[in-house]
Design a protein around this motif. Structure first.
Motif, PDB file in Angstrom:
ATOM      1  N   LEU A   3       0.979  -1.053   0.096  1.00  0.00           N
ATOM      2  CA  LEU A   3      -0.407   0.207   0.441  1.00  0.00           C
ATOM      3  C   LEU A   3       0.921   1.215  -0.240  1.00  0.00           C
ATOM      4  CD1 LEU A   3      -3.007   0.043   2.780  1.00  0.00           C
ATOM      5  CD2 LEU A   3      -3.053   0.044  -0.157  1.00  0.00           C
ATOM      6  N   PRO A   4       0.593   1.899  -0.825  1.00  0.00           N
ATOM      7  CA  PRO A   4       1.829   3.345  -0.544  1.00  0.00           C
ATOM      8  C   PRO A   4       1.601   4.143   0.515  1.00  0.00           C
ATOM      9  CG  PRO A   4       0.625   3.086  -2.760  1.00  0.00           C
ATOM     10  CD  PRO A   4       0.101   2.463  -2.001  1.00  0.00           C
ATOM     11  N   GLY A   5       2.019   4.136   1.020  1.00  0.00           N
ATOM     12  CA  GLY A   5       2.690   5.449   2.209  1.00  0.00           C
ATOM     13  C   GLY A   5       2.816   4.172   3.756  1.00  0.00           C
ATOM     14  N   LEU A   6       2.640   3.014   3.592  1.00  0.00           N
ATOM     15  CA  LEU A   6       2.335   2.739   4.496  1.00  0.00           C
ATOM     16  C   LEU A   6       3.303   2.246   5.250  1.00  0.00           C
ATOM     17  CD1 LEU A   6       0.347   0.262   6.479  1.00  0.00           C
ATOM     18  CD2 LEU A   6       1.103  -1.840   4.956  1.00  0.00           C
ATOM     19  N   ASP A   7       4.527   1.951   4.698  1.00  0.00           N
ATOM     20  CA  ASP A   7       5.840   1.853   5.138  1.00  0.00           C
ATOM     21  C   ASP A   7       6.273   3.131   5.498  1.00  0.00           C
ATOM     22  OD1 ASP A   7       6.239   3.171   2.605  1.00  0.00           O
ATOM     23  OD2 ASP A   7       7.708   2.106   2.073  1.00  0.00           O
ATOM     24  N   GLN A   8       6.143   4.324   5.600  1.00  0.00           N
ATOM     25  CA  GLN A   8       5.916   5.373   6.274  1.00  0.00           C
ATOM     26  C   GLN A   8       5.295   5.773   7.918  1.00  0.00           C
ATOM     27  OE1 GLN A   8       5.434   8.073   3.289  1.00  0.00           O
ATOM     28  NE2 GLN A   8       6.612   6.527   2.064  1.00  0.00           N
ATOM     29  N   CYS A   9       3.689   4.857   7.815  1.00  0.00           N
ATOM     30  CA  CYS A   9       4.017   5.241   9.242  1.00  0.00           C
ATOM     31  C   CYS A   9       3.852   4.292  10.304  1.00  0.00           C
ATOM     32  CB  CYS A   9       2.099   4.844   8.092  1.00  0.00           C
ATOM     33  SG  CYS A   9       1.161   3.548   8.317  1.00  0.00           S
ATOM     34  N   ASP A  10       4.387   3.566  10.393  1.00  0.00           N
ATOM     35  CA  ASP A  10       5.205   2.770  11.284  1.00  0.00           C
ATOM     36  C   ASP A  10       3.688   1.292  11.480  1.00  0.00           C
ATOM     37  OD1 ASP A  10       7.090   2.097  13.126  1.00  0.00           O
ATOM     38  OD2 ASP A  10       7.082   3.910  14.186  1.00  0.00           O
ATOM     39  N   TYR A  11       3.353   0.551  11.072  1.00  0.00           N
ATOM     40  CA  TYR A  11       2.126   0.105  11.290  1.00  0.00           C
ATOM     41  C   TYR A  11       1.712  -1.126  12.029  1.00  0.00           C
ATOM     42  CZ  TYR A  11       4.843  -2.963   7.738  1.00  0.00           C
ATOM     43  OH  TYR A  11       5.566  -3.482   6.913  1.00  0.00           O
ATOM     44  N   LEU A  12       1.755  -1.845  12.692  1.00  0.00           N
ATOM     45  CA  LEU A  12       1.951  -2.727  12.954  1.00  0.00           C
ATOM     46  C   LEU A  12       1.369  -3.694  12.633  1.00  0.00           C
ATOM     47  CD1 LEU A  12      -0.216  -1.521  16.401  1.00  0.00           C
ATOM     48  CD2 LEU A  12       2.204  -1.340  15.967  1.00  0.00           C
ATOM     49  N   THR A  13       1.358  -5.294  13.304  1.00  0.00           N
ATOM     50  CA  THR A  13       1.524  -6.743  12.894  1.00  0.00           C
ATOM     51  C   THR A  13       1.087  -7.533  13.841  1.00  0.00           C
ATOM     52  OG1 THR A  13       3.890  -7.447  12.425  1.00  0.00           O
ATOM     53  CG2 THR A  13       2.174  -6.816  10.515  1.00  0.00           C
ATOM     54  N   SER A  14       0.459  -8.784  14.125  1.00  0.00           N
ATOM     55  CA  SER A  14      -0.072  -9.567  14.594  1.00  0.00           C
ATOM     56  C   SER A  14       2.047 -10.569  15.561  1.00  0.00           C
ATOM     57  CB  SER A  14      -0.533 -10.805  14.875  1.00  0.00           C
ATOM     58  OG  SER A  14       0.252 -11.288  13.243  1.00  0.00           O
ATOM     59  N   ASP A  15       2.580  -9.913  14.348  1.00  0.00           N
ATOM     60  CA  ASP A  15       3.912  -9.641  15.039  1.00  0.00           C
ATOM     61  C   ASP A  15       4.384  -8.762  15.782  1.00  0.00           C
ATOM     62  OD1 ASP A  15       4.562 -12.220  14.103  1.00  0.00           O
ATOM     63  OD2 ASP A  15       6.245 -11.785  12.095  1.00  0.00           O
ATOM     64  N   THR A  16       4.068  -7.372  15.428  1.00  0.00           N
ATOM     65  CA  THR A  16       4.327  -6.242  16.493  1.00  0.00           C
ATOM     66  C   THR A  16       3.853  -5.924  17.521  1.00  0.00           C
ATOM     67  OG1 THR A  16       3.877  -4.490  15.310  1.00  0.00           O
ATOM     68  CG2 THR A  16       6.521  -5.560  14.660  1.00  0.00           C
ATOM     69  N   VAL A  17       1.945  -5.935  17.609  1.00  0.00           N
ATOM     70  CA  VAL A  17       1.228  -5.423  18.346  1.00  0.00           C
ATOM     71  C   VAL A  17       2.031  -5.688  19.732  1.00  0.00           C
ATOM     72  CG1 VAL A  17       0.045  -7.275  18.269  1.00  0.00           C
ATOM     73  CG2 VAL A  17      -0.956  -5.081  18.159  1.00  0.00           C
ATOM     74  N   TRP A  18       1.884  -6.724  20.493  1.00  0.00           N
ATOM     75  CA  TRP A  18       2.690  -7.239  21.147  1.00  0.00           C
ATOM     76  C   TRP A  18       3.087  -6.107  21.976  1.00  0.00           C
ATOM     77  CZ3 TRP A  18      -1.350  -9.362  21.868  1.00  0.00           C
ATOM     78  CH2 TRP A  18      -2.466 -10.362  20.597  1.00  0.00           C
ATOM     79  N   ASP A  19       4.309  -5.190  20.891  1.00  0.00           N
ATOM     80  CA  ASP A  19       5.010  -4.561  22.433  1.00  0.00           C
ATOM     81  C   ASP A  19       4.071  -3.185  21.987  1.00  0.00           C
ATOM     82  OD1 ASP A  19       7.008  -6.672  21.816  1.00  0.00           O
ATOM     83  OD2 ASP A  19       7.639  -5.066  19.897  1.00  0.00           O
ATOM     84  N   LEU A  20       2.719  -3.118  22.152  1.00  0.00           N
ATOM     85  CA  LEU A  20       2.443  -1.606  22.639  1.00  0.00           C
ATOM     86  C   LEU A  20       2.136  -1.737  23.796  1.00  0.00           C
ATOM     87  CD1 LEU A  20      -0.595  -1.373  20.724  1.00  0.00           C
ATOM     88  CD2 LEU A  20       0.414   0.036  20.253  1.00  0.00           C
ATOM     89  N   ARG A  21       2.398   0.045  24.491  1.00  0.00           N
ATOM     90  CA  ARG A  21       2.522  -0.046  25.933  1.00  0.00           C
ATOM     91  C   ARG A  21       0.840   1.127  25.891  1.00  0.00           C
ATOM     92  NH1 ARG A  21       3.400  -4.844  25.825  1.00  0.00           N
ATOM     93  NH2 ARG A  21       5.382  -5.801  26.859  1.00  0.00           N
ATOM     94  N   GLU A  22       1.067   1.835  24.835  1.00  0.00           N
ATOM     95  CA  GLU A  22       0.798   3.158  25.393  1.00  0.00           C
ATOM     96  C   GLU A  22      -0.825   2.840  24.015  1.00  0.00           C
ATOM     97  OE1 GLU A  22       1.315   7.621  23.826  1.00  0.00           O
ATOM     98  OE2 GLU A  22       2.910   6.655  23.753  1.00  0.00           O
ATOM     99  N   ARG A  23      -1.051   2.936  25.287  1.00  0.00           N
ATOM    100  CA  ARG A  23      -2.920   2.929  24.729  1.00  0.00           C
ATOM    101  C   ARG A  23      -3.635   3.323  23.123  1.00  0.00           C
ATOM    102  NH1 ARG A  23      -8.584   2.633  27.930  1.00  0.00           N
ATOM    103  NH2 ARG A  23      -7.851   5.289  28.043  1.00  0.00           N
ATOM    104  N   PRO A  24      -3.730   3.155  21.758  1.00  0.00           N
ATOM    105  CA  PRO A  24      -3.938   4.187  20.852  1.00  0.00           C
ATOM    106  C   PRO A  24      -5.744   5.012  21.302  1.00  0.00           C
ATOM    107  CG  PRO A  24      -3.835   2.201  20.404  1.00  0.00           C
ATOM    108  CD  PRO A  24      -3.356   1.440  21.355  1.00  0.00           C
ATOM    109  N   GLU A  25      -5.955   6.023  21.544  1.00  0.00           N
ATOM    110  CA  GLU A  25      -6.781   6.575  20.538  1.00  0.00           C
ATOM    111  C   GLU A  25      -7.606   6.078  20.123  1.00  0.00           C
ATOM    112  OE1 GLU A  25      -8.246   8.684  22.453  1.00  0.00           O
ATOM    113  OE2 GLU A  25      -6.649   9.100  23.793  1.00  0.00           O
ATOM    114  N   ARG A  26      -7.012   6.002  18.491  1.00  0.00           N
ATOM    115  CA  ARG A  26      -7.882   5.294  17.248  1.00  0.00           C
ATOM    116  C   ARG A  26      -6.680   4.332  16.756  1.00  0.00           C
ATOM    117  NH1 ARG A  26      -8.198  11.065  14.395  1.00  0.00           N
ATOM    118  NH2 ARG A  26      -5.818  10.703  15.425  1.00  0.00           N
ATOM    119  N   MET A  27      -8.163   3.116  15.896  1.00  0.00           N
ATOM    120  CA  MET A  27      -7.107   2.056  16.046  1.00  0.00           C
ATOM    121  C   MET A  27      -7.600   1.518  14.746  1.00  0.00           C
ATOM    122  SD  MET A  27      -5.478  -1.469  16.813  1.00  0.00           S
ATOM    123  CE  MET A  27      -4.157  -1.377  17.908  1.00  0.00           C
ATOM    124  N   VAL A  28      -7.201   1.505  13.396  1.00  0.00           N
ATOM    125  CA  VAL A  28      -7.473   1.207  12.340  1.00  0.00           C
ATOM    126  C   VAL A  28      -6.641  -0.029  12.050  1.00  0.00           C
ATOM    127  CG1 VAL A  28      -7.308   0.762   9.549  1.00  0.00           C
ATOM    128  CG2 VAL A  28      -8.439   3.057  10.993  1.00  0.00           C
TER     129      VAL A  28
END
Ligand code: FAD
Length: 505
Positions: free
Chosen positions: A174-199
């Motif tokens: 997807l154009p622009g995806l690599d510039q936005c620090d996207y999450l996958t099921s590999d990395t989502v477990w590192d989240l510690r700050e709750r995002p307000e909005r998640m797509v």
């Protein structure tokens, strides 16, 4: 198998023998079996090999336990559990409490997941597998020939090998995806700050489980699905039960929305979608890609060896789980067709036994009864055919349903929703498939899995005592509904006359 099928198999066999012959066969091997990948498939393969006294090496480059333990089943189920606690607290009134307030920190919930992983970790550890007789090697394996694997700069040889290298999240270009620090099921477990909005992109099982959990943890989730509905492999009414719960819990569910790019301009991150010919933009703080999984087949010698790779990117396996090399076997997500821990483990038995005992003894992998569950709330569990597949495959069926809203235990538990759908051979009680939607559906389906595996029909389920009051009674009641629809009318008319006669006069 038809004539052509046999011909193809024979030609394939001769070709693969010839290919194998082009590689020098060591006069002695270091191992009977080398297993590459220490996830569910690799762990079970090596365990079985050690249990039958083979000399086996298991090579894992990252973490023992693979996806299931570290980034898949275990963390997702731990997250779901915490999120469910919150969902119950929000329904406190329904249980007779005036008010329940839960104070929580997102980071602490995410930390709990790591504690759960730590607690399960010993089951898959090097210590445990070493004690079982498996030689565990930490390192990146590269196949150098059908008999040789290089790891940590050392060449080791084996009579047979099993490739169990798993899969990774598929990330679209997807154009622009690599510039936005996207999450996958590999990395989502590192989240510690709750995002307000998640797509979340993707309404399959992984996307749905994570979307509901994060929504329940106070994130405003938008779940985006290109197709007309979420859980596309399940029946429409089944998917609708899950969708309606998602909406009731406040999630924004956008079906028929195809993500086309990511707009990172003006400090606002937005996913750009196309829907019904219009452009729609949805803002997010975090975006999670859950669009399926790609088999790990590259970069460790398979291409050089010319091991056959299917168009969908998985390793091609014959019914014995052999690749086009007769001594290289494969199991788990890297080959599919199912991508579950229990199917990886199921295949692992066949791969290990065939690799070690073929040609003396070999077994075709049995895919006849495959169950799975999606751990949304309500859970969706399935074994065998659903209506969608029966229609696609032109298989005649009779449908019997039971609504769990009627079940005493479900009512007592405030879980009186969902249904059991059973497909049977018309006029017979032989089960073709079952879908259960509801609380603990993943546990309830087990009775039907056993029934299908051992050829037990609905009459046998109806004739079995089910403890009162349990959710499992739903299985008996659906069998009862089938029986009611097939009651012996002629016999009953005769019995009615008999009873009238016995009244006398
Ligand atoms: C979020 C999520 C939730 C899930 N939930 C469930 C669930 O509830 N139930 C269920 O049944 N399934 C679930 N799954 C699917 C399940 O995790 C996988 O089907 C399962 O882990 C597949 O196991 P595997 O052994 O084939 O692959 P993996 O677990 O991916 O293991 C492959 C291993 O091979 C290693 N490897 C790869 N290449 C090399 C190399 N060259 N050298 C050495 N090592 C290598 C990798 O490091 C990895 O550890 C879930 C998956 C995800 C992502």
């Amino acid at each position: 198998m038809n004539h052509n099928g046999w011909n193809r198999t024979l030609v394939g066999f001769i070709k693969s023998r010839r290919m194998l012959k082009t590689y020098p066969r060591p006069s002695r091997f270091d191992y009977n079996l080398i297993v590459i990948g220490g996830g569910s498939a690799g762990l079970v393969s090596s365990y079985i090999a050690a249990a039958v006294k083979a000399k086996v090496a298991l090579i894992e480059r990252h973490k023992m336990g693979g996806d299931c333990l570290n980034t898949g089943c275990v963390p997702s189920k731990a997250l779901i559990r915490s999120a469910k606690m919150l969902a119950y607290a929000r329904r406190a009134k329904a249980f007779g409490f005036r008010k329940t307030e839960i104070d929580f920190k997102f980071a602490e919930v995410m930390e709990r997941i790591q504690r759960v992983i730590k607690k399960v970790e010993p089951h898959d550890s090097i210590e445990r597998y070493s004690s079982l007789g498996v030689e565990c090697i930490t390192g990146d394996a590269s196949i150098r020939s059908p008999y040789e694997v290089e790891v940590n700069g050392k060449l080791i040889t084996s009579r047979a090998m099993i490739i169990a290298t798993g899969a990774r999240p598929m990330v679209p270009p997807l154009p622009g995806l690599d510039q936005c620090d996207y999450l996958t099921s590999d990395t989502v477990w590192d989240l510690r700050e709750r995002p307000e909005r998640m797509v979340i992109l993707g309404g399959g099982p992984i996307g749905c489980e994570l979307a509901q959990s994060f929504q329940r943890l106070g994130v405003a989730v938008t779940l985006i699905q290109r197709g007309p509905r979420i859980l596309p492999r399940e029946d429409e009414d089944v998917a609708e039960l899950v969708s309606s719960r998602f909406r009731a819990e406040g999630m924004q569910l956008l079906t028929r929305h195809a993500a086309t790019s990511i707009d990172n301009s003006d400090d606002l991150k937005q996913v750009v979608c196309e829907s019904n010919g219009k452009q729609v933009k949805i803002a997010f703080d975090q975006i999670l890609i859950a669009l399926g999984r790609k088999a790990n087949v590259q970069g460790f010698g398979l291409e050089e060896l010319q091991v056959n790779i299917a168009q969908r990117g998985t390793l091609v396996a014959d019914p014995f789980l052999r690749t086009n090399f007769p001594n290289i076997y494969v199991c788990g997500d890297v080959t599919g067709p199912y991508q579950f821990t229990h199917t990886a483990a199921h295949q692992a038995w066949y791969a290990a036994v065939n690799a070690l005992f073929s040609p003396l003894k070999k077994f075709k992998v049995d895919y006849s009864v495959i169950p799975w569950a999606t751990y949304t709330d309500p859970e969706v569990a399935r074994v065998g055919l659903n209506e969608l597949e029966a229609k696609e495959q032109n298989i005649a069926y009779e449908l019997t349903t039971y609504g769990i809203d009627d079940l005493d235990r479900a009512i007592a538990d405030e879980e009186d929703h969902g249904l059991v759908k059973v497909l049977t051979v018309p006029g017979r009680d032989k089960i073709l498939g079952v879908t259960i939607v509801g609380s603990h559906a993943g546990d309830l389906i087990a009775e039907f899995v056993t029934a299908m595996k051992y050829g037990l029909g609905l009459n046998k389920i109806l004739g079995t005592i089910h403890i009162y009051p349990t959710l499992a009674e739903a299985n008996k009641y659906v069998a009862g509904n089938w029986k009611k629809a097939h009651k012996p009318e002629a016999l009953l008319r005769w019995v009615e006359r008999f009873h009238r006669w016995r009244l006398g006069g």
